[in-house]
Design a protein around this motif. Structure first.
Motif, PDB file in Angstrom:
ATOM      1  N   LYS A 146       0.582  -1.428   0.158  1.00 36.30           N
ATOM      2  CA  LYS A 146       0.534   0.013  -0.450  1.00 36.30           C
ATOM      3  C   LYS A 146       1.110   1.787  -0.229  1.00 36.30           C
ATOM      4  O   LYS A 146       0.664   2.239  -1.177  1.00 36.30           O
ATOM      5  CB  LYS A 146      -1.117  -0.275   0.975  1.00 36.30           C
ATOM      6  CG  LYS A 146      -1.670  -1.112   1.038  1.00 36.30           C
ATOM      7  CD  LYS A 146      -2.892  -1.647   0.154  1.00 36.30           C
ATOM      8  CE  LYS A 146      -3.498  -2.535   0.207  1.00 36.30           C
ATOM      9  NZ  LYS A 146      -4.408  -2.998  -1.169  1.00 36.30           N
ATOM     10  N   GLU A 147       1.608   1.315   0.527  1.00 41.69           N
ATOM     11  CA  GLU A 147       2.984   2.359   1.049  1.00 41.69           C
ATOM     12  C   GLU A 147       3.505   2.760  -0.851  1.00 41.69           C
ATOM     13  O   GLU A 147       3.865   3.738  -0.992  1.00 41.69           O
ATOM     14  CB  GLU A 147       3.914   2.753   1.936  1.00 41.69           C
ATOM     15  CG  GLU A 147       3.370   2.772   3.249  1.00 41.69           C
ATOM     16  CD  GLU A 147       4.447   1.453   4.276  1.00 41.69           C
ATOM     17  OE1 GLU A 147       3.578   1.878   5.020  1.00 41.69           O
ATOM     18  OE2 GLU A 147       5.191   1.124   4.459  1.00 41.69           O
ATOM     19  N   GLN A 148       4.074   1.615  -1.092  1.00 42.11           N
ATOM     20  CA  GLN A 148       4.389   1.361  -1.942  1.00 42.11           C
ATOM     21  C   GLN A 148       3.698   1.941  -4.107  1.00 42.11           C
ATOM     22  O   GLN A 148       3.863   3.218  -4.676  1.00 42.11           O
ATOM     23  CB  GLN A 148       4.637   0.082  -3.149  1.00 42.11           C
ATOM     24  CG  GLN A 148       6.302  -0.194  -2.311  1.00 42.11           C
ATOM     25  CD  GLN A 148       6.303  -1.595  -2.846  1.00 42.11           C
ATOM     26  OE1 GLN A 148       5.629  -2.903  -3.151  1.00 42.11           O
ATOM     27  NE2 GLN A 148       7.957  -2.322  -2.546  1.00 42.11           N
ATOM     28  N   ARG A 149       2.125   1.818  -3.111  1.00 42.77           N
ATOM     29  CA  ARG A 149       0.889   2.281  -4.493  1.00 42.77           C
ATOM     30  C   ARG A 149       1.147   3.293  -3.993  1.00 42.77           C
ATOM     31  O   ARG A 149       0.765   4.741  -5.159  1.00 42.77           O
ATOM     32  CB  ARG A 149      -0.232   1.222  -3.836  1.00 42.77           C
ATOM     33  CG  ARG A 149      -1.332   1.794  -5.005  1.00 42.77           C
ATOM     34  CD  ARG A 149      -2.112   1.188  -4.643  1.00 42.77           C
ATOM     35  NE  ARG A 149      -3.777   1.596  -5.845  1.00 42.77           N
ATOM     36  CZ  ARG A 149      -4.569   1.106  -5.601  1.00 42.77           C
ATOM     37  NH1 ARG A 149      -5.323   0.197  -5.298  1.00 42.77           N
ATOM     38  NH2 ARG A 149      -5.281   1.254  -6.400  1.00 42.77           N
ATOM     39  N   VAL A 150       0.864   4.352  -2.778  1.00 43.59           N
ATOM     40  CA  VAL A 150       0.985   6.211  -2.856  1.00 43.59           C
ATOM     41  C   VAL A 150       1.945   5.944  -3.064  1.00 43.59           C
ATOM     42  O   VAL A 150       1.744   7.417  -3.826  1.00 43.59           O
ATOM     43  CB  VAL A 150       0.509   6.261  -0.910  1.00 43.59           C
ATOM     44  CG1 VAL A 150       0.671   7.575  -0.814  1.00 43.59           C
ATOM     45  CG2 VAL A 150      -0.481   6.085  -0.536  1.00 43.59           C
TER      46      VAL A 150
END
Length: 228
Positions: A146-150
């Motif tokens: 999720k952090e990578q997607r953000v």
């Protein structure tokens, strides 16, 4: 009720007539700041604090200064009016966090390897960091999916936290141009940033994005920006 506070922008040090002056850089513009104001702002940089935590941090820093200490509440109000700090009030921590971050633009922040090494060396020489902690401090934290997607989204263009939630809801991957942002995030006629912030508070992805943004902010990988 609980209130959270966080810093906006990043700081820059300028050498002016042989004297170093500190400024807060927000959306590319430099804002002058006094030492007492900077004591509050710097306590919040890459931190999220409650009112009591922030006041205690301010008093500890200013307790080392000679002379009268400016009133904390007045400085906090001035920083809020200048939009150099963010705040969010809610009945729960999650609610307060969303109200603080919903309209804040999330911007990637990177420190070059030489600068990071120099910062670690200064901490080591000052005794603020032990040798055993150097490797841990230098090691890059592994990001969640999720952090990578953000990060993938905000590396294309700065997005507010509410806009990021909308991207997760609608599976929007490409926001590389203003036209794609409008077509994907603001597809409904008359949609505004405020409307999206109000709508996304109930999204099942809100907590997921809040956690990702908070972790990236606390991990010094993003800064928060907000228009004047």
């Amino acid at each position: 009720m609980i209130t959270f506070y966080a810093a906006v922008g990043c700081y820059r040090v300028k050498n002016e007539n042989g004297k170093k002056s500190v400024y807060i850089q927000k959306l590319g513009k430099l804002h002058p700041i006094s030492i007492p104001e900077f004591a509050i702002w710097s306590s919040l940089l890459w931190e999220v604090m409650t009112y009591d935590e922030l006041k205690a941090a301010y008093q500890e820093i200013m307790g080392q200064q000679t002379g009268p200490v400016p009133d904390f509440d007045q400085l906090l109000l001035l920083l809020s009016k200048r939009k150099l700090i963010l705040s969010g009030l809610g009945y729960t921590g999650v609610d307060a966090l969303y109200r603080m971050l919903a309209d804040a633009f999330v911007v990637p922040y990177r420190v070059s390897a030489p600068r990071k090494a120099w910062c670690l060396l200064r901490l080591l020489m000052s005794g603020k960091l032990q040798m055993s902690g150097v490797a841990a401090a230098a090691r890059k934290r592994r990001l969640t999916d999720k952090e990578q997607r953000v990060l993938q989204l905000i590396e294309q263009t700065p997005l507010s936290t509410a806009e990021l939630v909308r991207c997760f809801d609608c599976d929007i991957q490409d926001v590389s141009t203003p036209e794609k942002v409008i077509a994907g995030i603001y597809s409904n006629q008359g949609a505004t940033q405020k409307c999206i912030a109000n709508e996304e508070v109930h999204s099942p992805n809100t907590n997921v994005v809040l956690e990702a943004v908070s972790n990236l902010y606390l991990g010094r990988q993003v800064i928060l920006e907000i228009p004047c």
